[in-house]
Design a protein around this motif. Structure first.
Motif, PDB file in Angstrom:
ATOM      1  N   GLY A  19      15.009   6.856  -6.143  1.00  0.00           N
ATOM      2  CA  GLY A  19      14.093   5.989  -6.870  1.00  0.00           C
ATOM      3  C   GLY A  19      14.336   4.506  -6.693  1.00  0.00           C
ATOM      4  O   GLY A  19      13.407   3.710  -6.755  1.00  0.00           O
ATOM      5  N   ALA A  20      15.586   4.108  -6.454  1.00  0.00           N
ATOM      6  CA  ALA A  20      15.910   2.691  -6.311  1.00  0.00           C
ATOM      7  C   ALA A  20      15.673   2.161  -4.903  1.00  0.00           C
ATOM      8  O   ALA A  20      15.793   0.960  -4.673  1.00  0.00           O
ATOM      9  CB  ALA A  20      17.364   2.454  -6.705  1.00  0.00           C
ATOM     10  N   ARG A  27       6.378  -1.598   0.851  1.00  0.00           N
ATOM     11  CA  ARG A  27       7.700  -2.225   0.802  1.00  0.00           C
ATOM     12  C   ARG A  27       7.940  -3.034  -0.469  1.00  0.00           C
ATOM     13  O   ARG A  27       9.081  -3.310  -0.817  1.00  0.00           O
ATOM     14  CB  ARG A  27       7.923  -3.104   2.029  1.00  0.00           C
ATOM     15  CG  ARG A  27       7.800  -2.382   3.352  1.00  0.00           C
ATOM     16  CD  ARG A  27       8.772  -1.251   3.525  1.00  0.00           C
ATOM     17  NE  ARG A  27      10.125  -1.753   3.674  1.00  0.00           N
ATOM     18  CZ  ARG A  27      11.189  -0.988   3.674  1.00  0.00           C
ATOM     19  NH1 ARG A  27      11.070   0.298   3.520  1.00  0.00           N
ATOM     20  NH2 ARG A  27      12.390  -1.498   3.800  1.00  0.00           N
ATOM     21  N   ASP A  28       6.886  -3.422  -1.178  1.00  0.00           N
ATOM     22  CA  ASP A  28       7.050  -4.172  -2.424  1.00  0.00           C
ATOM     23  C   ASP A  28       7.293  -3.258  -3.620  1.00  0.00           C
ATOM     24  O   ASP A  28       7.552  -3.741  -4.718  1.00  0.00           O
ATOM     25  CB  ASP A  28       5.827  -5.043  -2.692  1.00  0.00           C
ATOM     26  CG  ASP A  28       5.700  -6.164  -1.676  1.00  0.00           C
ATOM     27  OD1 ASP A  28       6.723  -6.554  -1.074  1.00  0.00           O
ATOM     28  OD2 ASP A  28       4.576  -6.653  -1.467  1.00  0.00           O
ATOM     29  N   LEU A  29       7.174  -1.951  -3.414  1.00  0.00           N
ATOM     30  CA  LEU A  29       7.382  -0.971  -4.482  1.00  0.00           C
ATOM     31  C   LEU A  29       8.695  -0.231  -4.284  1.00  0.00           C
ATOM     32  O   LEU A  29       9.094   0.039  -3.160  1.00  0.00           O
ATOM     33  CB  LEU A  29       6.273   0.089  -4.473  1.00  0.00           C
ATOM     34  CG  LEU A  29       4.909  -0.233  -5.010  1.00  0.00           C
ATOM     35  CD1 LEU A  29       3.988   0.969  -4.851  1.00  0.00           C
ATOM     36  CD2 LEU A  29       4.993  -0.621  -6.467  1.00  0.00           C
ATOM     37  N   LEU A  30       9.318   0.114  -5.390  1.00  0.00           N
ATOM     38  CA  LEU A  30      10.433   1.049  -5.322  1.00  0.00           C
ATOM     39  C   LEU A  30       9.839   2.454  -5.214  1.00  0.00           C
ATOM     40  O   LEU A  30       8.716   2.705  -5.657  1.00  0.00           O
ATOM     41  CB  LEU A  30      11.299   0.955  -6.577  1.00  0.00           C
ATOM     42  CG  LEU A  30      12.009  -0.381  -6.812  1.00  0.00           C
ATOM     43  CD1 LEU A  30      12.785  -0.325  -8.135  1.00  0.00           C
ATOM     44  CD2 LEU A  30      12.933  -0.722  -5.661  1.00  0.00           C
TER      45      LEU A  30
END
Length: 103
Positions: A19-20, A27-30
């Protein structure tokens, strides 16, 4: 655990979740925030893993955090109504000497 490790000078290996990590598609989201990878019903578990990493980052202990990938494949396609393909049965002891062929 981090407190004790710090007190005795030991390094801690923490195995967390994916998740991390950054989402491969966004790429801007985990990964935990990407609905293509983490369904809503599992988002709380992924968030707990991110909090665990945050705890490690804020602690003075010597630690290593391992985040194995959740999958090395793209997200599964949407559910279909097609029947699953049957798998070959696992050979039993009675068939152990027979040659095995797998599809």
């Amino acid at each position: 655990m981090l407190d004790t490790a710090s007190d005795i000078g030991a390094r801690v290996l923490v195995v967390g979740g994916a998740g991390a990590l950054r989402s491969p598609g966004e790429r801007d989201l985990l990964v935990a925030e990407d609905p293509a990878y983490i369904p809503a019903e599992y988002r709380a578990v992924a968030a707990a893993g991110i909090a665990q990493l945050g705890t490690c980052r804020s602690h003075s202990a010597d630690w290593i955090y391992l985040s194995p990938p959740g999958s090395n494949r793209a997200p599964a396609p949407a559910a279909t109504t097609e029947a699953p393909t049957p798998c070959s049965p696992h050979p039993t002891a009675a068939h152990a000497s027979a040659p095995r062929t797998w599809p």
